[in-house]
Design an enzyme around this catalytic site. Structure first.
Site, PDB file in Angstrom:
ATOM      1  N   LYS A  64       0.840  -1.205   0.000  1.00  0.00           N
ATOM      2  CA  LYS A  64       0.000   0.000   0.000  1.00  0.00           C
ATOM      3  C   LYS A  64       0.873   1.252   0.000  1.00  0.00           C
ATOM      4  O   LYS A  64       0.609   2.215  -0.719  1.00  0.00           O
ATOM      5  CB  LYS A  64      -0.932  -0.007   1.226  1.00  0.00           C
ATOM      6  CG  LYS A  64      -2.073  -0.998   1.077  1.00  0.00           C
ATOM      7  CD  LYS A  64      -2.793  -1.274   2.383  1.00  0.00           C
ATOM      8  CE  LYS A  64      -3.834  -2.377   2.166  1.00  0.00           C
ATOM      9  NZ  LYS A  64      -4.423  -2.879   3.411  1.00  0.00           N
ATOM     10  N   GLN A 108      -4.738  -1.513   9.609  1.00  0.00           N
ATOM     11  CA  GLN A 108      -4.643  -2.841   9.000  1.00  0.00           C
ATOM     12  C   GLN A 108      -5.276  -3.896   9.911  1.00  0.00           C
ATOM     13  O   GLN A 108      -4.921  -4.005  11.089  1.00  0.00           O
ATOM     14  CB  GLN A 108      -3.160  -3.181   8.739  1.00  0.00           C
ATOM     15  CG  GLN A 108      -2.920  -4.495   8.028  1.00  0.00           C
ATOM     16  CD  GLN A 108      -3.426  -4.494   6.586  1.00  0.00           C
ATOM     17  OE1 GLN A 108      -3.285  -3.516   5.851  1.00  0.00           O
ATOM     18  NE2 GLN A 108      -4.028  -5.603   6.181  1.00  0.00           N
ATOM     19  N   ASP A 131     -11.065   2.949   4.187  1.00  0.00           N
ATOM     20  CA  ASP A 131     -11.453   1.537   4.072  1.00  0.00           C
ATOM     21  C   ASP A 131     -12.977   1.386   4.015  1.00  0.00           C
ATOM     22  O   ASP A 131     -13.483   0.294   3.769  1.00  0.00           O
ATOM     23  CB  ASP A 131     -10.915   0.760   5.288  1.00  0.00           C
ATOM     24  CG  ASP A 131      -9.903  -0.299   4.882  1.00  0.00           C
ATOM     25  OD1 ASP A 131      -9.721  -0.495   3.661  1.00  0.00           O
ATOM     26  OD2 ASP A 131      -9.302  -0.915   5.771  1.00  0.00           O
TER      27      ASP A 131
END
Ligand code: NAP
Length: 301
Positions: A64, A108, A131
């Site tokens: 990422k 994460q 997200d």
């Protein structure tokens, strides 16, 4: 139905190339970032928080970061030890919420046992929730309001629309009902006027249902679950599953070789949904940076 390919005219399914589509998307994002910097003096920033040293998570976070830097997005990685307390993580998230240089925050998952993921996710400022997992953004998706949409489902929809622009009236079957993947995929397909059936581990006669699907999206995390006789000839098959193989590689939830003999279109693993997930994360970061500066979020694609 326009989507269902005429199987007699083809021998194998056409592969939907996620790497190629993600590259096109990243190039488009890079152009938007350049305009934001040049015309508006805004440098989009993405903060990624990683707790612990799970090898898979470390690889995802590094990928990422690399992808963000390549399109011109500034990346801030916060790597904390695995015994980090929930309070410490919440304090970091709150600090990032208030940090002007950070337009997107990603924590994460999965998190270590001592930390409740839901508490962390709802602490992220919804405007920075790239997200798309904050309950406000989930509610926005459910009610059709603009918001940040989870990256993997967004990537799936882009892959489907690459081969079929108009999904109205098509029957979409989704295997999996997680908050991260299955449910938001189903919502996006509903928004596209599909008739959507969501299946899960308690669904009886799964193959009977999947055989009715013009579009089949599989997110079960079960290697090789879907076989050729589960597929309507000519259907679009999107494989989200990531399963570790004994040889150290990854495979999907769909038996690719078998299903390719029946489907019209199919995504491979690797090289299908995975690259699109990261590209959509970058797209969400740019959209978040625009909205936080009262600019219209660009349509990236
Ligand atoms: P998850 O939370 O474990 O959910 C799996 C879902 O599949 C559950 O709803 C489960 O049903 C259902 N399921 C499991 N076995 C089944 C079976 N035999 N028949 C029918 N349904 C079954 O997983 P997830 O987070 O949604 O992820 C799913 C897969 O996608 C995983 O392999 C994950 O690694 C992969 N993934 C890939 C990406 C990417 O970027 N490519 C991103 C995210 C996830 P119940 O609800 O009844 O338990």
């Amino acid at each position: 139905m326009p989507v269902v390919k005429q199987k007699e005219k083809q021998l194998r399914a056409e592969i939907i190339d996620g790497r190629a589509l993600a590259k096109t998307l990243r190039e488009s994002i890079a152009r938007h970032v350049a305009v934001l910097i040049e015309d508006h003096k805004i440098l989009p920033g993405l903060a990624v928080v990683l707790i612990g040293d799970d090898p898979g998570s470390v690889i995802y976070v590094n990928n990422k970061k690399k992808a963000a830097v390549e399109v011109g997005i500034r990346s801030f990685v916060h790597h904390l030890p695995k015994n980090t307390s929930q309070d410490e993580l919440l304090k970091l998230v709150q600090a990032l919420n208030g940090e002007k240089k950070v337009h997107g925050i990603l924590v994460q998952l999965p998190l270590p046992k001592q930390i409740d993921a839901n508490t962390v996710l709802k602490t992220i400022d919804p405007a920075k929730d790239v997200d798309g997992l904050h309950i406000e953004n989930i509610g926005r998706l459910m009610t059709g309001m603009p918001g940040l949409v989870p990256c993997t489902p967004l990537g799936c929809l882009a892959l489907i629309k690459k081969v079929e622009k108009n999904l109205t009236g098509l029957h979409a079957v989704v295997i999996g009902r997680s908050n991260l993947v299955g449910k938001p995929v189903a919502q996006l397909l509903l928004r596209e006027n599909c008739t959507v059936t969501v299946c899960h581990s308690r669904t009886p006669q799964l193959s009977h249902i999947t055989r009715q699907a013009d579009i089949l999206v599989v997110a079960a995390g079960k290697a090789g679950l879907v076989k050729a006789d589960w597929i309507k000839p000519g259907a679009i098959v999107i494989d989200i599953g990531i399963n570790r193989t004994k040889a150290g590689g990854i495979s999907g939830d769909v038996d690719f070789d078998d299903v390719s003999k029946v489907a019209g279109y199919i995504t491979p693993v690797p090289g299908g949904v995975g690259p699109m997930t990261i590209a959509c994360l970058l797209g969400n970061t740019v959209a978040a940076a625009c909205r936080q500066n009262e600019l219209t979020a660009p349509h990236i694609g």
